[in-house]
Design a protein around this motif. Structure first.
Motif, PDB file in Angstrom:
ATOM      1  N   PRO A 267       0.671  15.049  -2.157  1.00  0.00           N
ATOM      2  CA  PRO A 267       0.429  13.706  -2.712  1.00  0.00           C
ATOM      3  C   PRO A 267       1.242  12.622  -2.002  1.00  0.00           C
ATOM      4  O   PRO A 267       0.760  11.495  -1.836  1.00  0.00           O
ATOM      5  CB  PRO A 267       0.855  13.852  -4.183  1.00  0.00           C
ATOM      6  CG  PRO A 267       0.758  15.310  -4.471  1.00  0.00           C
ATOM      7  CD  PRO A 267       1.134  15.987  -3.200  1.00  0.00           C
ATOM      8  N   GLU A 268       2.461  12.963  -1.589  1.00  0.00           N
ATOM      9  CA  GLU A 268       3.278  11.992  -0.860  1.00  0.00           C
ATOM     10  C   GLU A 268       2.620  11.650   0.475  1.00  0.00           C
ATOM     11  O   GLU A 268       2.553  10.478   0.871  1.00  0.00           O
ATOM     12  CB  GLU A 268       4.676  12.556  -0.645  1.00  0.00           C
ATOM     13  CG  GLU A 268       5.428  12.870  -1.919  1.00  0.00           C
ATOM     14  CD  GLU A 268       6.699  13.658  -1.678  1.00  0.00           C
ATOM     15  OE1 GLU A 268       7.313  14.112  -2.660  1.00  0.00           O
ATOM     16  OE2 GLU A 268       7.073  13.831  -0.501  1.00  0.00           O
TER      17      GLU A 268
ATOM     18  N   ILE B   2       0.138   7.930   4.452  1.00  0.00           N
ATOM     19  CA  ILE B   2      -0.782   7.683   5.577  1.00  0.00           C
ATOM     20  C   ILE B   2      -1.780   6.576   5.257  1.00  0.00           C
ATOM     21  O   ILE B   2      -2.561   6.184   6.124  1.00  0.00           O
ATOM     22  CB  ILE B   2      -1.545   8.972   5.968  1.00  0.00           C
ATOM     23  CG1 ILE B   2      -2.438   9.452   4.821  1.00  0.00           C
ATOM     24  CG2 ILE B   2      -0.587  10.055   6.417  1.00  0.00           C
ATOM     25  CD1 ILE B   2      -3.318  10.639   5.182  1.00  0.00           C
ATOM     26  N   ASN B   3      -1.764   6.090   4.031  1.00  0.00           N
ATOM     27  CA  ASN B   3      -2.681   5.020   3.636  1.00  0.00           C
ATOM     28  C   ASN B   3      -1.898   3.891   2.967  1.00  0.00           C
ATOM     29  O   ASN B   3      -2.041   3.622   1.774  1.00  0.00           O
ATOM     30  CB  ASN B   3      -3.737   5.567   2.677  1.00  0.00           C
ATOM     31  CG  ASN B   3      -4.770   4.512   2.294  1.00  0.00           C
ATOM     32  OD1 ASN B   3      -5.046   3.583   3.065  1.00  0.00           O
ATOM     33  ND2 ASN B   3      -5.319   4.637   1.092  1.00  0.00           N
ATOM     34  N   PRO B   4      -1.002   3.229   3.711  1.00  0.00           N
ATOM     35  CA  PRO B   4      -0.131   2.210   3.093  1.00  0.00           C
ATOM     36  C   PRO B   4      -0.896   1.028   2.508  1.00  0.00           C
ATOM     37  O   PRO B   4      -0.451   0.436   1.522  1.00  0.00           O
ATOM     38  CB  PRO B   4       0.772   1.773   4.258  1.00  0.00           C
ATOM     39  CG  PRO B   4       0.016   2.128   5.495  1.00  0.00           C
ATOM     40  CD  PRO B   4      -0.763   3.360   5.151  1.00  0.00           C
ATOM     41  N   GLU B   5      -2.051   0.674   3.089  1.00  0.00           N
ATOM     42  CA  GLU B   5      -2.812  -0.465   2.571  1.00  0.00           C
ATOM     43  C   GLU B   5      -3.385  -0.182   1.186  1.00  0.00           C
ATOM     44  O   GLU B   5      -3.633  -1.099   0.405  1.00  0.00           O
ATOM     45  CB  GLU B   5      -3.962  -0.829   3.524  1.00  0.00           C
ATOM     46  CG  GLU B   5      -3.520  -1.468   4.834  1.00  0.00           C
ATOM     47  CD  GLU B   5      -2.952  -0.447   5.810  1.00  0.00           C
ATOM     48  OE1 GLU B   5      -3.177   0.773   5.583  1.00  0.00           O
ATOM     49  OE2 GLU B   5      -2.281  -0.853   6.774  1.00  0.00           O
TER      50      GLU B   5
ATOM     51  N   LEU C 251       5.821   8.661  -7.096  1.00  0.00           N
ATOM     52  CA  LEU C 251       4.644   7.976  -6.565  1.00  0.00           C
ATOM     53  C   LEU C 251       3.980   7.157  -7.654  1.00  0.00           C
ATOM     54  O   LEU C 251       3.932   7.569  -8.821  1.00  0.00           O
ATOM     55  CB  LEU C 251       3.641   8.988  -6.008  1.00  0.00           C
ATOM     56  CG  LEU C 251       4.165   9.917  -4.908  1.00  0.00           C
ATOM     57  CD1 LEU C 251       3.089  10.928  -4.531  1.00  0.00           C
ATOM     58  CD2 LEU C 251       4.607   9.126  -3.691  1.00  0.00           C
ATOM     59  N   PRO C 252       3.441   5.972  -7.313  1.00  0.00           N
ATOM     60  CA  PRO C 252       2.738   5.174  -8.320  1.00  0.00           C
ATOM     61  C   PRO C 252       1.437   5.848  -8.742  1.00  0.00           C
ATOM     62  O   PRO C 252       0.774   6.492  -7.938  1.00  0.00           O
ATOM     63  CB  PRO C 252       2.466   3.845  -7.593  1.00  0.00           C
ATOM     64  CG  PRO C 252       2.509   4.199  -6.142  1.00  0.00           C
ATOM     65  CD  PRO C 252       3.497   5.317  -6.008  1.00  0.00           C
ATOM     66  N   THR C 253       1.080   5.712 -10.002  1.00  0.00           N
ATOM     67  CA  THR C 253      -0.161   6.292 -10.520  1.00  0.00           C
ATOM     68  C   THR C 253      -1.151   5.157 -10.748  1.00  0.00           C
ATOM     69  O   THR C 253      -1.182   4.535 -11.811  1.00  0.00           O
ATOM     70  CB  THR C 253       0.101   7.049 -11.838  1.00  0.00           C
ATOM     71  OG1 THR C 253       0.775   6.158 -12.750  1.00  0.00           O
ATOM     72  CG2 THR C 253       0.987   8.252 -11.590  1.00  0.00           C
TER      73      THR C 253
END
Length: 620
Positions: free
Chosen positions: A336-337, A342-345, A263-265
């Motif tokens: 965290p994934e 659920i918040n792609p924007e 996941l991006p930080t």
């Protein structure tokens, strides 16, 4: 791969196979040889690459201890092809011949390779022709010998050669025994294979007695607690009964693998940037070298935002030795994934994680809240141990697992574990929590949930897991898992990917102290190539209505109905309801729960039960 002590190259496997198929302790059945993968103590990690994924490393540390500092890719040889050198043969994964008993197909001699009858032959630059030959065979000129097909194993993970001398002589001592294995029929059945001793002329004993279910006639070998991948025996005597297993049996080795998505930080982008190119930055030893190594990654314009000092500070933080910790908290890998999916924007595009929203089909708006196209993802997997005879991979995060049944990867506590990384794409589907809650409150659903819970307890009790009631995934998981399999089967018909190429990741959890409820699935495909896959799965996600309708319509009926639909009481030691190979089961590499916790009747009406369906006929 190579054998010990004088080493020869005997074959090749893919990096992912070193985790899922032929990892530490697994038996590799080659055309002319059978070998066993040795423990991590003997691996030469000269050409291994560090795989960076902090979340996965933390979960591995929680299981194996804080001394685990790295996730490393399996070692690759420096050279490939027919000109491979002897030095390169030392770089692969070490293996030894196992089982050590061989049979000559000409004279039927059955002996161990330690007895001196057989000689190893290794033609130069031909690893596919490495084999043992019978030097003094009376019926042929140095014929190739073949490994015997029988071994013994126990539930604690021990593996040993079949005790042929004891089996033939019934426990008597026979000096200089010469054994022969003969096949009396053409069928290849156990009853047609017998073993006898030429020295004392014993009565031929059929190998079928080693598999006989009759307690009075069956042969019960003693488990010596052997760990051949570690070259030792358990110091404590094994109390479990050994069972005869076949060389090619699928239950000889089950890996315990943890996996997570990168996941991006967003809070500190430089950390993510250094992690992406850690295979380069790990060689930096001081601030002056940072400028030199920056030339290697100068094509990445993101580095222009950071000074050499900032980069060096992050490298120091990453290479710092953490304080010794006795216990490390097990963190939820999926939460965290879920929060990002659920918040792609709100997700900043990243080389390893890119998502975008897609339209939800109008006919499914009451049950599905959003569809997210995962255009790029990176999955990292790490091997932490293995079991034999019984798979415990479904419960690897269970603190009360029978740990004495899990075989370690090395004699000493490991400082690293084998890992692999793949890149790909996927489709994420989030269900409406209100619709899930309405369905869960129905009386018939709660009754069916209790049926699954009872089966769950029986399953864990049969495997000697301490807390039989713990880690029950709930009927919510059964619903999402079944939906995942239905859609997975439908997508394989349209995407061009095989059934084994698409994997699932289920996000199913009610409200608790750790966060809000989760109800969603991620179907994804991946490849070891740095560019990932070709986008076929994401393309299907842009027009998902047809596939959703097809998936639900297809599983209303099964080729095995009404028998499949009637399998709902779960009173036969299974963990699935109306589900079978003809309608719901997926390949082992695709399903995260080993085809358990599945039931078509919770998803759509079946010929046996129409009252449990989450998708009613008017919108399914």
């Amino acid at each position: 791969m190579n054998t010990s002590h004088k080493r020869y190259n005997v074959g090749a496997i893919r990096p992912s196979q070193a985790l899922f198929t032929y990892g530490v302790g697994a038996v590799i059945d080659l055309p002319r040889l059978s070998t066993l993968v040795m423990g991590l103590d003997e691996w030469n990690m000269k050409n291994a690459q560090v795989i960076t994924e902090d979340r996965l490393l933390q979960i591995v540390q929680s299981v194996l201890g804080g001394q685990v500092q790295q996730l490393l890719s399996p070692p690759a040889t420096e050279e490939t092809g027919p000109t491979q050198s002897y030095a390169a043969a030392l770089t692969g994964i070490p293996v030894v011949p196992f089982p050590r008993w061989m049979r000559c197909p000409w004279c039927s001699l059955l002996a161990s390779i330690d007895d001196g009858y057989f000689t190893l032959k290794s033609p130069p630059n031909r690893p596919d022709k490495v084999r043992y030959v019978h030097e003094n065979c009376p019926k042929a000129n140095r014929p190739d010998v073949i490994p015997v097909r029988y071994m013994i194993a126990c539930d604690a993970g021990h593996l040993d050669d079949f005790p042929w001398n004891h089996f033939v002589h019934g426990g008597r001592i026979c000096n200089k025994a010469v054994l022969r294995m003969m096949h009396w029929g053409a069928s290849g059945e156990f009853s047609d294979t017998v073993v006898k001793c030429d020295t004392c002329n014993t009565k031929p004993r059929p190998i079928s007695e080693a598999f006989n279910s009759d307690e009075n006639q069956s042969y019960h070998p003693e488990c010596r607690g052997r760990r051949p991948h570690l070259r030792d025996f358990e110091t404590k005597r094994c109390q479990l009964q050994a069972r005869t297993v076949l060389l090619s049996a699928s239950n000889i080795w089950f890996p315990l693998v943890f996996n997570t998505l990168s996941l991006p930080t967003a809070d500190n982008p430089i950390n993510q940037l250094i992690d992406e190119h850690w295979n380069i930055w790990q060689a930096v030893s001081n601030l002056q070298e940072v400028a030199l190594f920056r030339k290697v990654v100068q094509h990445d314009l993101r580095y222009q935002e950071y000074s050499n000092e900032a980069i060096w500070e992050r490298i120091q933080q990453k290479t710092a030795v953490p304080e010794e910790q006795d216990t490390i908290e097990v963190k939820d890998l999926k939460r965290p994934e879920w929060n990002m999916l659920i918040n792609p924007e709100g997700v900043k595009p990243d080389l390893d994680f890119q998502v975008s929203s897609a339209n939800v089909p109008e006919e499914f708006c009451d049950s599905i809240s959003q569809i997210v196209l995962v255009e790029r993802l990176r999955e990292v997997r790490a091997l932490t141990g293995f079991t034999r005879l019984e798979s415990l991979s479904d419960y690897i995060e269970d603190e009360k697992l029978p740990r004495d049944h899990i075989m370690p990867l090395s004699r000493n506590k490991p400082s690293w574990v084998p890992a692999s990384e793949v890149r790909g794409e996927g489709i994420f589907i989030q269900f409406r929590e209100e619709a899930i809650q309405r369905w869960l409150e129905e009386a018939r659903v709660q009754e069916h949930n209790q049926t699954f819970f009872t089966a769950h307890k029986r399953w864990r009790q049969a495997r000697n897991i301490a807390d039989a009631e713990a880690n029950y995934p709930d009927i919510r998981y059964v619903l999402l898992h079944t939906f995942s399999h239905a859609l997975m089967r439908q997508l394989t018909l349209e995407s061009g990917y095989t059934a084994a190429s698409i994997r699932e990741r289920i996000y199913a959890q009610g409200s608790d102290k750790d966060g809000s409820p989760m109800a969603g699935i991620l179907l994804y495909t991946s490849a070891s190539d740095s560019e990932g896959t070709l986008g076929g799965l994401v393309n299907l996600g842009k027009n998902l209505a047809f596939h959703l309708e097809g998936a639900l319509d297809e599983i209303k009926h099964c080729a095995s109905d009404p028998l499949c639909a009637e399998h709902a009481r779960l009173d036969d030691a299974t963990l699935h309801g109306a589900a079978c190979h003809a309608c719901m089961f997926a390949p082992e590499t695709s399903c995260e729960r080993g085809n358990r916790y599945l039931d078509r009747s919770v998803l759509v009406p079946t010929v046996e039960n129409a009252s449990l369906a989450f998708f009613h006929p008017d919108n399914a």
